[in-house]
Enzyme design. Structure first.
Site, PDB file in Angstrom:
ATOM      1  N   SER A 137       0.860  -1.186   0.000  1.00 28.35           N
ATOM      2  CA  SER A 137       0.000   0.000   0.000  1.00 28.35           C
ATOM      3  C   SER A 137       0.894   1.232   0.000  1.00 28.35           C
ATOM      4  O   SER A 137       1.977   1.206   0.606  1.00 28.35           O
ATOM      5  CB  SER A 137      -0.849  -0.002   1.270  1.00 28.35           C
ATOM      6  OG  SER A 137      -1.409   1.274   1.496  1.00 28.35           O
ATOM      7  N   TYR A 150      -1.874  -0.530  10.268  1.00 27.42           N
ATOM      8  CA  TYR A 150      -2.058  -1.003   8.882  1.00 27.42           C
ATOM      9  C   TYR A 150      -0.804  -0.740   8.047  1.00 27.42           C
ATOM     10  O   TYR A 150      -0.303  -1.631   7.356  1.00 27.42           O
ATOM     11  CB  TYR A 150      -3.279  -0.308   8.269  1.00 27.42           C
ATOM     12  CG  TYR A 150      -3.460  -0.574   6.789  1.00 27.42           C
ATOM     13  CD1 TYR A 150      -3.812  -1.842   6.329  1.00 27.42           C
ATOM     14  CD2 TYR A 150      -3.272   0.441   5.850  1.00 27.42           C
ATOM     15  CE1 TYR A 150      -3.980  -2.091   4.970  1.00 27.42           C
ATOM     16  CE2 TYR A 150      -3.445   0.204   4.495  1.00 27.42           C
ATOM     17  CZ  TYR A 150      -3.794  -1.061   4.056  1.00 27.42           C
ATOM     18  OH  TYR A 150      -3.945  -1.301   2.712  1.00 27.42           O
TER      19      TYR A 150
END
Ligand SMILES: NC(=O)c1ccc[n+]([C@@H]2O[C@H](COP(=O)([O-])OP(=O)(O)OC[C@H]3O[C@@H](n4cnc5c(N)ncnc54)[C@H](OP(=O)(O)O)[C@@H]3O)[C@@H](O)[C@H]2O)c1
Length: 245
Positions: A137, A150
């Site tokens: 990501s 995350y």
């Protein structure tokens, strides 16, 4: 690597980036193994995607991951490409990060992909090569408030990927990591949010409009074909990850 006639496992194929990638690779001649927890969705999808098969599995469970690889071997007799895409977000400030939730996110976003790599590597080695694409990501390159757990998971996945790339060069197994930018999928809805976070969303501060899942799928295909180490949704992302203070 050219994807024509290749056997490709796509995790998280029931939705978003995984779904768009499975469709795109099939259009380019790949035989796709659709993996996620949603059995019915996958079976319906499998009817629409020529030569694909559906295997329902929870990618946090090592026994399920082993079964995906076994069933793929039984059906196709080989595995050429693994796309570790299944994942989930977690929005929480560091102070309020729930340790059990972090364990779950780390299991799904890091340990599951690692276990899947460990299952396919010996198979690819015997075949003389293969490709593994891990979906990280853009947040792994940033320090965004509320995204510590995350983004740390996605950074761990990137480092595992790039280390494995060095280790497996000799076996002609190419490992690549993909960094999507904000992408219009169910991701935001599925992101676990701590109530204390009042549902604050990062997208509100986003510098550019979100991407489509199809754009990311094309980046993944480009990555498989180019065998690049790191694939960024946008060139400007290449400059991220360094603090100036
Ligand atoms: N969208 C974004 O803005 C964005 C940005 C950067 C990176 N990413 C990354 O891109 C990847 C794909 O996300 P997306 O945007 O396509 O989100 P999505 O639409 O929410 O799709 C997530 C996929 O993961 C699967 N999944 C979730 N938990 C699973 C589990 N325990 N076992 C097996 N499969 C599971 C889901 O299927 P089931 O529910 O059927 O199991 C679904 O197919 C993720 O790794 C995400 O972190 C997304």
């Amino acid at each position: 690597m050219n994807v024509q006639d290749k056997i490709v496992i796509v995790t998280g194929a029931s939705s978003g980036i995984g779904l768009a990638t499975a469709k795109l690779l099939a259009e380019h001649g790949a035989k796709v193994v659709l993996v996620s927890r949603s059995k019915e969705k996958l079976e319906k999808l499998s009817k629409e995607i020529p030569l694909s098969i559906a295997i329902d599995a929870d990618m946090t469970k090592i026994s399920d991951i082993k079964r995906v690889v076994e069933q793929t071997q039984e059906h196709f007799g080989r595995i050429d490409i693994l796309i570790n895409n299944a994942g989930q977000g977690y929005d929480a400030p560091i102070e309020k990060t729930n340790i059990d939730t972090f364990h779950y996110i780390f299991d799904l976003d890091v340990v599951g992909p690692l276990a899947a790599m460990q299952q396919v590597i010996p198979i690819m080695r015997k075949l003389g090569g293969g490709a593994i694409i891990n979906i990280s990501s853009g947040t792994a390159l940033m320090y965004l408030p509320n995204m510590g757990a995350y983004s740390a998971s996605k950074r761990a996945l990137a480092n595992i990927s790039l280390t494995a790339r060095e280790e497996l060069k000799k076996d002609n197994i190419i490992i690549s990591v993909v960094y999507p930018y904000i992408t219009l999928t169910d991701f935001e809805n599925n992101t676990i949010k701590e109530p204390a976070n009042n549902g604050e969303e990062q997208a509100g501060n986003a510098p550019f409009p979100p991407d489509s899942a199809e754009l990311v799928a094309h980046k993944i295909l480009d990555g498989i074909e180019s065998e690049a180490a790191e694939i960024f949704a946008h060139d400007w992302m290449k400059k991220m990850g360094r603090r100036e203070d």
